[in-house]
Enzyme design. Sequence first.
Site, mmCIF file in Angstrom:
data_model
loop_
_atom_site.group_PDB
_atom_site.id
_atom_site.type_symbol
_atom_site.label_atom_id
_atom_site.label_comp_id
_atom_site.label_asym_id
_atom_site.label_seq_id
_atom_site.Cartn_x
_atom_site.Cartn_y
_atom_site.Cartn_z
ATOM 1 N N ASN A 174 0.876 -1.174 0.000
ATOM 2 C CA ASN A 174 0.000 0.000 0.000
ATOM 3 C C ASN A 174 0.915 1.226 0.000
ATOM 4 O O ASN A 174 1.500 1.560 1.023
ATOM 5 C CB ASN A 174 -0.897 -0.032 1.251
ATOM 6 C CG ASN A 174 -1.748 1.212 1.385
ATOM 7 O OD1 ASN A 174 -1.811 2.035 0.471
ATOM 8 N ND2 ASN A 174 -2.405 1.359 2.531
ATOM 9 N N LYS A 198 0.131 4.250 -0.279
ATOM 10 C CA LYS A 198 -0.514 5.428 0.332
ATOM 11 C C LYS A 198 -0.246 6.674 -0.538
ATOM 12 O O LYS A 198 -0.197 6.553 -1.758
ATOM 13 C CB LYS A 198 -0.041 5.596 1.776
ATOM 14 C CG LYS A 198 -0.227 4.307 2.588
ATOM 15 C CD LYS A 198 -0.051 4.480 4.061
ATOM 16 C CE LYS A 198 -0.276 3.136 4.750
ATOM 17 N NZ LYS A 198 -0.189 3.203 6.190
ATOM 18 N N HIS A 257 -9.741 1.403 4.512
ATOM 19 C CA HIS A 257 -8.457 1.436 5.228
ATOM 20 C C HIS A 257 -8.619 2.356 6.439
ATOM 21 O O HIS A 257 -9.360 3.348 6.377
ATOM 22 C CB HIS A 257 -7.356 1.954 4.296
ATOM 23 C CG HIS A 257 -6.004 1.862 4.924
ATOM 24 N ND1 HIS A 257 -5.544 2.823 5.783
ATOM 25 C CD2 HIS A 257 -5.045 0.921 4.845
ATOM 26 C CE1 HIS A 257 -4.337 2.464 6.210
ATOM 27 N NE2 HIS A 257 -4.000 1.307 5.651
ATOM 28 N N GLU A 311 -6.946 4.671 7.595
ATOM 29 C CA GLU A 311 -6.684 6.106 7.352
ATOM 30 C C GLU A 311 -7.870 6.756 6.641
ATOM 31 O O GLU A 311 -8.143 7.945 6.857
ATOM 32 C CB GLU A 311 -5.378 6.261 6.560
ATOM 33 C CG GLU A 311 -4.173 5.963 7.453
ATOM 34 C CD GLU A 311 -2.988 5.334 6.753
ATOM 35 O OE1 GLU A 311 -2.916 5.396 5.512
ATOM 36 O OE2 GLU A 311 -2.133 4.769 7.461
ATOM 37 N N GLU A 322 -6.024 -5.133 10.213
ATOM 38 C CA GLU A 322 -4.975 -4.161 10.513
ATOM 39 C C GLU A 322 -5.278 -3.481 11.841
ATOM 40 O O GLU A 322 -6.089 -2.539 11.885
ATOM 41 C CB GLU A 322 -4.908 -3.096 9.415
ATOM 42 C CG GLU A 322 -4.591 -3.650 8.051
ATOM 43 C CD GLU A 322 -3.928 -2.598 7.169
ATOM 44 O OE1 GLU A 322 -2.810 -2.839 6.736
ATOM 45 O OE2 GLU A 322 -4.510 -1.528 6.966
ATOM 46 N N GLY A 355 2.005 1.920 10.855
ATOM 47 C CA GLY A 355 2.978 3.000 10.748
ATOM 48 C C GLY A 355 3.611 3.386 12.072
ATOM 49 O O GLY A 355 4.257 4.426 12.176
ATOM 50 N N SER A 372 2.931 -2.516 10.288
ATOM 51 C CA SER A 372 4.384 -2.578 10.492
ATOM 52 C C SER A 372 4.981 -3.943 10.157
ATOM 53 O O SER A 372 5.904 -4.399 10.832
ATOM 54 C CB SER A 372 4.746 -2.165 11.924
ATOM 55 O OG SER A 372 4.304 -0.836 12.165
HETATM 56 P P1 PGA Z 1 2.485 0.014 7.699
HETATM 57 O O1 PGA Z 1 1.075 0.261 6.996
HETATM 58 O O2 PGA Z 1 3.046 -1.277 7.119
HETATM 59 O O3 PGA Z 1 3.316 1.209 7.344
HETATM 60 O O4 PGA Z 1 2.235 -0.122 9.150
HETATM 61 C C1 PGA Z 1 0.160 -0.790 6.790
HETATM 62 C C2 PGA Z 1 -1.112 -0.239 6.154
HETATM 63 O O5 PGA Z 1 -1.547 0.846 6.547
HETATM 64 O O6 PGA Z 1 -1.719 -0.861 5.272
#
Ligand code: PGA
Length: 255
Positions: A8, A10, A97, A99, A169, A175, A215
């Site tokens: 992803n 982003k 997601h 976010e 998630e 993140g 992560s």
């Molecule tokens: P991350 O993000 O691996 O940076 O934690 C995962 C995601 O938001 O899909």
Amino acid sequence: MTPIIAGNWKMNLSKAEAVALANRIHEHINSRNAQSLPRVVLCVPALYLSDVHAILKNSSVEVFAQHLHFQPAGAFTGEWSAEMLVSVGAQGSLIAHSERRQYHTETDEQAAARIAACLRAGITPLYCCGELKEERLSGRHREVVEEQLTVALFGLEASDARKLIIAYEPVWAIGTGLTATAEQAGEIHSHIRFWLSRRFDEQTANAVPILYGGSMKPVNAPELLSTPNVNGGLIGGASLHADDFIALIEAASRQ
Ligand code: PGA
């Protein structure tokens, strides 16, 4: 089940950087024996979908969007539909997601409409669920994920549910550098599988890949990916670095 490694990106990368990263992944995939590869998915900024699709169209890598509107067309300034995604080569889209939930107040009712839009256009919905830190600390994580699934998958037939990918998630792990332990991921993944078997049937439950996201990196991927009911990863930060993402593809190939 073939594991899935989904990146992803982003809101990252210039067009030149996106093209360079897609080319590196393409080279790697083409240098490998296809049989041992995981399913590789890239969720790219919509602006770059055509370019990334052009690079990867003769490979097994699937290119997804990160968002879509649920209507097929209309006066929705700034939005794009599932049908528009198909026209630029997208084979799926992330939905809900965390976010999007946090910064765009997306709900599970809307997720249900977006899942329906993907199915209408014949592309794969990659639906994201997961609890907040407080919900995990108060032991409500299973309940929260069940509530999310109940609303987002409302009205879905088993034959359509089998077209889904689900990503679990935990929001506190996205993140942040914090990762769910293999035990925590295994527990909730098996709970999601159980929920799917009750909501649909066993065959459907076993057909839906359940990815872990939060992560995931080359260093923690082997343990997470070998956990029962973890069928792959949804990877943010580490998907932006070709070497890390390739290491994750390799980690999944060894499963
Ligand atoms: P991350 O993000 O691996 O940076 O934690 C995962 C995601 O938001 O899909």
